[in-house]
Design a protein around this motif. Structure first.
Motif, short mmCIF file in Angstrom:
data_model
loop_
_atom_site.label_atom_id
_atom_site.label_comp_id
_atom_site.label_asym_id
_atom_site.label_seq_id
_atom_site.Cartn_x
_atom_site.Cartn_y
_atom_site.Cartn_z
N GLN A 114 -0.47 6.87 -3.86
CA GLN A 114 0.30 7.40 -2.87
C GLN A 114 -0.22 8.93 -2.64
O GLN A 114 -0.31 9.14 -1.70
N ILE A 172 -3.51 8.93 -0.42
CA ILE A 172 -3.36 8.57 0.97
C ILE A 172 -2.92 9.70 1.58
O ILE A 172 -3.64 10.18 2.59
N SER A 178 3.37 10.37 8.37
CA SER A 178 3.31 9.85 6.89
C SER A 178 4.49 9.84 5.99
O SER A 178 4.82 8.83 5.39
N CYS A 225 6.93 7.40 7.30
CA CYS A 225 6.43 5.77 7.13
C CYS A 225 6.84 5.63 5.58
O CYS A 225 7.07 4.23 5.15
N GLY A 226 6.76 6.75 4.79
CA GLY A 226 7.38 6.56 3.44
C GLY A 226 8.70 6.43 3.04
O GLY A 226 9.26 5.90 2.14
N THR A 260 -3.03 -2.91 -0.06
CA THR A 260 -3.97 -2.03 -0.40
C THR A 260 -5.32 -2.53 -0.48
O THR A 260 -6.34 -1.64 -0.27
N LEU A 263 1.31 2.38 4.38
CA LEU A 263 2.47 3.27 3.79
C LEU A 263 3.68 2.70 4.21
O LEU A 263 4.76 2.59 3.23
N ARG A 317 4.15 -0.20 1.67
CA ARG A 317 4.38 0.28 0.37
C ARG A 317 5.70 0.55 0.42
O ARG A 317 6.47 0.52 -0.70
N SER A 318 6.24 1.48 1.28
CA SER A 318 7.79 1.66 1.18
C SER A 318 8.49 0.70 1.24
O SER A 318 9.72 0.64 0.47
#
Length: 397
Positions: free
Chosen positions: A28, A31, A48, A51-52, A87, A108, A111-112
C-alpha cells in the motif's frame, strides 16, 4: 468452538492475518509512493485516495450479508487470494513494460474491496474461536499486532524500494498472502448455525440487518456515537502534520517523529488493554478513553513545545485501542453470531465515511482557522459528548 485447542487455533489465525497485513501494508505504501514520485500530481493522489476508500464503503454493505451467509474462513481466504492475484498480475504487467498509473488505481480498487470483506470477516471469526471471557485480551493482542505491522511497514517498504525495483515489493505481497492463506486453511473454525429463513435475496438480508439495528437500541446508539466521535477526531487524525509544519517547523524528522510516536502509542495501548482487560463494564472503558482522547486533543492544540506535543500524541495512540477494543468485544458478545458480518460491516462503513467527511469539513477550515483552534474546539466536543452519552445510555453496560 473447540475449547481444548482454541489457543493454538487463534495463534495460527492471528499469525496468518499479521503476515498478510504486513505484506499488504508494504505494498500500500509502495503504490502510493510510486504514484507520488511518478506523477508529482495532487490530482493523481486524490484519485488514489478515493480508490482506497470508496470501494470499501460500497462493498461493505453487501460483504456483511456474504459473511453471515457463507463460510467466514473461506471468505477471508478468498478475499486475501483475490488481492494477492491482482497484485501478482500488476507485477507481471509492470515487468513486461506496461507501466500504467491507471492499472495501479484498478489494483487499489480491488485491494480496497477485499479489505471491505476481510476486516469484518476477521472480527466475526474471532468469537467463533475464542471463549467469551478471553475476547478482550485477544482483541487487544490483535490490535497490538496490527499496530506493530503498520509501524514497521513504511520503513520496510522504503528499504525495499531503495534497493530493489517496485515490482519486487509487489511480489513480496503475493508471497505473504500465500503464506497467510496457507496458515488460515489449517485453522478449524466451527461453522455458525444459521437458521434457514424465508429470506431469498441479499437485499432482504441487508434490510434485516438494518431492522436489527433499528430495534437494538444499544447497538444503534453505539453506532451513532461512533459516527459522531470519528467525525470530530478527524482533525487529530489528518491535520496534525499541518500543525507541526506551521508551528514547529517543516523538518522531515518532525513529521516522522509525529507518526512514530502515535504508532508506538498504539502498540502500547494494545498491550495495555490485552493485559488489563478494561473496566468490568466495557462501555466504561470506551467512554473514559473517548473523554481522555478529547482532553489530549485540547492538549495538542495548546502544545507549547514539540516534545510536549509528542508526549500527547503518544498518549492519544495509547487511548485508541482502549476505545476501540471494548466496542469490538461488545458487538462480539451482544450481537448474535449470525448477524456479526452485517453489524461489523455497518461499523466499517461508519468508520470509512466519518473520517473523510470530517476532513471535507475541517480540511478547508484549516486554511482559514488555526489547526490548534480546531483541535481545541473538537476536543471539547468529544469530552462533552462522551461524558453525556456515557451518563445517559451506557451506564448499565
Amino acid at each position: 468452538m473447540n475449547k481444548s485447542n482454541w489457543k493454538s487455533s487463534i495463534s495460527r489465525f492471528l499469525t496468518a492475518q499479521t503476515i498478510s497485513l504486513f505484506g499488504s501494508s508494504i505494498v500500500q505504501y509502495a503504490i502510493v509512493w510510486y504514484i507520488t514520485l511518478s506523477t508529482s500530481s495532487g490530482k493523481m493522489l486524490t484519485i488514489s485516495t478515493l480508490c482506497g476508500f470508496l470501494p470499501q464503503i460500497v462493498i461493505s454493505l453487501f460483504a456483511g450479508v456474504w459473511i453471515d451467509r457463507y463460510d467466514r474462513k473461506k471468505m477471508i481466504m478468498l478475499s486475501d487470494s483475490v488481492i494477492a492475484v491482482s497484485t501478482l498480475l500488476l507485477a507481471v504487467t509492470f515487468l513486461s513494460g506496461h507501466k500504467s498509473i491507471w492499472l495501479l488505481f484498478l489494483v487499489l480498487v480491488i485491494r480496497s474491496a477485499g479489505t471491505g470483506i476481510q476486516t469484518p470477516a476477521v472480527n466475526s471469526v474471532i468469537p467463533q474461536i475464542v471463549p467469551q471471557e478471553e475476547l478482550m485480551r485477544i482483541n487487544g493482542i490483535n490490535s497490538t499486532l496490527s499496530s506493530l505491522m503498520m509501524f514497521l511497514s513504511p520503513a520496510v517498504s522504503g528499504v525495499i524500494l531503495s534497493v530493489a525495483p517496485f515490482e519486487t515489493t509487489l511480489l513480496i505481497d503475493f508471497l505473504t498472502a500465500v503464506i497467510g492463506v496457507g496458515i488460515t486453511a489449517t485453522v478449524y473454525i466451527k461453522p455458525v448455525h444459521k437458521e434457514r429463513s424465508r429470506l431469498n435475496s441479499g437485499m432482504e438480508e441487508i434490510r434485516s440487518g438494518f431492522l436489527y439495528l433499528k430495534e437494538n437500541h444499544f447497538i444503534k446508539r453505539l453506532l451513532s456515537y461512533q459516527l459522531i466521535i470519528l467525525f470530530l477526531i478527524s482533525p487529530s487524525a489528518f491535520l496534525t502534520p499541518l500543525m507541526v509544519k506551521r508551528t514547529f517547523g517543516a523538518d522531515v524528522w518532525r513529521l516522522t517523529a509525529s507518526e512514530m510516536t502515535y504508532s508506538l502509542g498504539m502498540i502500547a495501548g494494545g498491550l495495555l488493554i490485552a493485559s488489563w482487560g478494561g473496566f468490568r463494564k466495557k462501555m466504561n472503558t470506551t467512554m473514559s478513553a473517548g473523554a481522555f482522547y478529547g482532553m489530549l486533543m485540547i492538549a495538542l492544540g495548546s502544545a507549547p513545545v514539540f516534545p510536549f506535543y509528542l508526549v500527547c500524541n503518544a498518549l492519544i495512540g495509547i487511548t485508541s485501542p482502549c476505545y476501540n477494543a471494548p466496542i469490538t468485544v461488545t458487538i462480539q458478545e451482544k450481537v448474535p453470531q449470525e448477524m456479526h458480518g452485517r453489524i461489523f460491516s455497518f461499523m466499517q462503513i461508519a468508520t470509512s465515511c466519518a473520517l473523510p467527511l470530517g476532513m471535507a469539513v475541517f480540511g478547508p477550515l484549516a486554511d482559514v482557522v488555526k489547526v490548534q483552534t480546531l483541535l481545541t474546539a473538537t476536543g471539547i466536543s468529544v469530552v462533552a459528548i462522551s461524558l453525556a452519552v456515557w451518563k445517559m445510555h451506557f451506564l448499565e453496560y
